[in-house]
Design a protein around this motif. Structure first.
Motif, PDB file in Angstrom:
ATOM      1  N   LYS A 189       0.831  -1.205   0.000  1.00  0.00           N
ATOM      2  CA  LYS A 189       0.000   0.000   0.000  1.00  0.00           C
ATOM      3  C   LYS A 189       0.866   1.256   0.000  1.00  0.00           C
ATOM      4  O   LYS A 189       0.618   2.201  -0.777  1.00  0.00           O
ATOM      5  CB  LYS A 189      -0.920   0.001   1.222  1.00  0.00           C
ATOM      6  N   LEU A 190       1.886   1.286   0.851  1.00  0.00           N
ATOM      7  CA  LEU A 190       2.751   2.459   0.924  1.00  0.00           C
ATOM      8  C   LEU A 190       3.557   2.637  -0.359  1.00  0.00           C
ATOM      9  O   LEU A 190       3.716   3.763  -0.855  1.00  0.00           O
ATOM     10  CB  LEU A 190       3.681   2.359   2.135  1.00  0.00           C
ATOM     11  N   LEU A 191       4.079   1.550  -0.909  1.00  0.00           N
ATOM     12  CA  LEU A 191       4.823   1.647  -2.166  1.00  0.00           C
ATOM     13  C   LEU A 191       3.946   2.203  -3.285  1.00  0.00           C
ATOM     14  O   LEU A 191       4.415   2.994  -4.123  1.00  0.00           O
ATOM     15  CB  LEU A 191       5.394   0.278  -2.555  1.00  0.00           C
ATOM     16  N   THR A 192       2.687   1.810  -3.311  1.00  0.00           N
ATOM     17  CA  THR A 192       1.761   2.354  -4.305  1.00  0.00           C
ATOM     18  C   THR A 192       1.626   3.860  -4.136  1.00  0.00           C
ATOM     19  O   THR A 192       1.630   4.620  -5.115  1.00  0.00           O
ATOM     20  CB  THR A 192       0.377   1.682  -4.175  1.00  0.00           C
ATOM     21  N   GLU A 193       1.544   4.316  -2.894  1.00  0.00           N
ATOM     22  CA  GLU A 193       1.428   5.752  -2.630  1.00  0.00           C
ATOM     23  C   GLU A 193       2.714   6.487  -2.985  1.00  0.00           C
ATOM     24  O   GLU A 193       2.675   7.593  -3.548  1.00  0.00           O
ATOM     25  CB  GLU A 193       1.080   5.980  -1.164  1.00  0.00           C
TER      26      GLU A 193
END
Length: 574
Positions: free
Chosen positions: A75-79
């Motif tokens: 999720k964080l990598l996507t952001e």
């Protein structure tokens, strides 16, 4: 057709809305006038470029590689991928460490290399691939760290996996993975096979866009001599180039760059790469496409108050830039600050290290804004080819909410600091000249950080084709509340008659999941509804709605109020 009565109703509504707008403006103007006797004066000269607004901030890293493909990691990598207009680079430790792939603090493993009973190599890229696949799927690029030592190759294989936890001596992490290989040829073949496999899986063009680097902090994370490290580098770099001659390889990611010991290591390494005898080939020198070093600040607890110190970090950067520019062979090399942070232990929380209490709130945000602005200025000063600064801050899976780790998100909820990078993502084109009556001169902040009675009100600004971004911060080393300050922003050189102003901010009321969480009662088991509220609060917020403004004589004056440790972005579009 609209009748007369409807027209009167519409007219009444318009007048009412106009009254509200004027009221809000007056209230804002009163707030501006009541904050301080004399506002800080900031001048932004959009028609005076000083350099490129290159995305050197779009680099991130972390110790625990197995978090990469876990729920909150993905999720964080996507952001992170979404906030940058150019590919984000990601660096992780332990990509060659032996183990079962289960994450722990300061630990990770991929089991890429084992040996059979006869000592023959067994390569297993499954976990490494799952890490890099996660990056590539999001358009991100690996800053691929060649390390650490597989257990079967280590000269001291036992003990191997550590059980470090916050509060334990940091040296406890240095186990069998930190030792030299028992066979440099086997090590080189491992590196060769890894790069070769990467080219086969992702394609030559893709892997050419990556950076490879050998090890991490050899003056601390290496249980061998300096010469043994140079030997490791030579064998690694030669293997990378044999697998892909156009690959980019670098080192040495030294710790504490400003220290005498680190400078000794760094100069010896660069001289070895320039003219030393290559341990792998016997030829002169060793391939070096990027020069990497680390930079860290040093917060302390003083009379129960966190006091940051930007000076050590900026001195590390100054030293690294100065060393690189001192050799004709390295002055034009790509420079990457492999770790660049307010201090040195991401996994040391507030409970065991109370000086790290800056991490959850807006102090981390204002420090980040002020320090990254100085990285641009230091690169300008030394005329170096500065490529990126890796923020060693990611996320920690299945840990307490807002535990005080140095991370960008907690349990999938973004912290205020992540919104500074969202602001950077809205700035592009050219950096322009700025002046501020309250901005600390470069040499002074490098030497002393921000320790005076007044806080610093600083700015970084950029202009592109039909947009401009002005980042402003109110920063002080001491984590103490202060009176919100009025700031008058004088903008010149605007090539438009009208602009749309969008004001983004990070303070106690905006873009701040931590304050919302505290108001909830600091729940460690928040409900689904609370989590949804926190996720929303973690996004970058605006102050009011965008406004249409008239530009007179290519100039504009914008008055804002900036609390201490707050960061604002004034975005102009036309």
């Amino acid at each position: 057709m609209i009748n007369k009565q409807n027209k009167r109703i519409v007219k009444s509504k318009v007048l009412a809305l106009a009254f509200v707008a004027v009221f809000l403006f007056i209230r804002s103007d009163r707030a501006f006038s009541q904050t301080t006797e004399k506002p800080a004066e900031v001048k932004i000269m959009l028609d005076k470029p000083v350099g490129d607004m290159y995305p050197m901030w779009a680099w991130f890293g972390y110790d625990e590689p197995n978090y990469t493909y876990m729920k909150d990691g993905k999720k964080l990598l996507t952001e992170l991928a979404a906030l940058s207009p150019t590919p984000v680079y990601v660096r992780a430790h332990s990509l060659l460490v032996s183990g079962d792939g289960v994450a722990a603090l300061k630990w990770g493993s991929t089991n890429a290399y084992t040996e059979d009973a006869k000592g023959n190599p067994i390569y297993n890229w499954k976990i490494v691939d799952s890490i890099f696949d996660t990056y590539i799927k999001r358009g991100m690029k690996p800053l691929a760290q060649i390390g650490f030592m597989p257990q079967a190759l280590s000269t001291h294989p036992e003990p191997y996996k550590h059980s470090w936890k916050p509060g334990d001596p940091y040296s406890d992490i240095l186990t069998g993975w930190a030792y030299p290989p028992k066979d440099y040829n086997k090590w080189a073949e491992l590196v060769y096979q890894w790069v070769k496999h990467s080219v086969e899986r992702y394609g030559k063009k893709e892997v050419e866009s990556w950076y490879w680097e050998v090890w991490n902090e050899p003056n601390g994370y290496w249980k061998g001599t300096m010469e043994e490290f140079f030997k490791l580098y030579d064998y690694s770099a030669d293997a990378v180039k044999r697998a892909l001659p156009t690959a980019k390889i670098g080192g040495l990611n030294i710790a504490g760059t400003r220290s005498d010991n680190a400078q000794k290591w760094t100069n010896a390494f660069l001289q070895h790469c320039i003219s030393g005898t290559n341990y792998a080939t016997g030829k002169k020198g060793s391939p070096l496409d990027a020069f990497l070093f680390h930079a860290k600040g040093n917060p302390k607890l003083v009379d129960g108050v966190v006091r940051m110190d930007m000076s050590p970090q900026l001195k590390d950067i100054s030293t690294g830039f100065k060393i690189a520019s001192s050799y004709p062979e390295t002055k034009n090399l790509s420079i990457i600050i492999g770790e660049s942070d307010p201090e040195g232990c991401a996994a040391c929380g507030m409970a065991t290290n109370p000086q790290n209490a800056y991490r959850n709130g807006t102090m981390y945000s204002s420090y980040t804004a002020a320090s990254f602005a100085r990285k641009y200025l230091l690169a300008d000063k030394y005329s170096v080819n500065f490529l990126g600064a890796v923020s060693w801050s990611f996320e920690f899976e299945n840990q307490p909410w807002f535990y005080g780790f140095r991370d960008l998100a907690t349990n999938g909820v973004d912290k205020p600091v992540l919104n500074v990078f969202r602001m950077f993502g809205k700035m592009s084109g050219k950096r322009v000249a700025v002046e501020s009556s309250r901005m600390t001169p470069l040499d002074a902040i490098v030497e002393n950080s921000v320790r005076g009675e007044q806080s610093e009100i600083g700015a970084l600004a950029s202009i592109d084709k039909k947009t401009a971004g002005i980042m402003l911060w109110n920063y002080h080393d001491l984590d103490q509340l202060g009176t919100p300050e009025s700031v008058r922003v004088n903008i010149s050189g605007i090539s438009a008659k009208k602009v749309t102003l969008t004001h983004y901010t990070i303070d106690s009321q905006h873009s701040n999941s931590y304050e919302v969480w505290k108001k909830m009662g600091s729940p460690q088991n928040p409900t689904a509804e609370q989590i949804a509220t926190l996720e929303k609060a973690g996004q970058l917020e605006t102050v009011g709605n965008p406004q249409k403004l008239d530009v007179k004589a290519s100039s504009l004056v914008i008055n804002i109020v900036l609390p201490r440790q707050a960061v604002s972005l004034l975005k102009l579009d036309w």
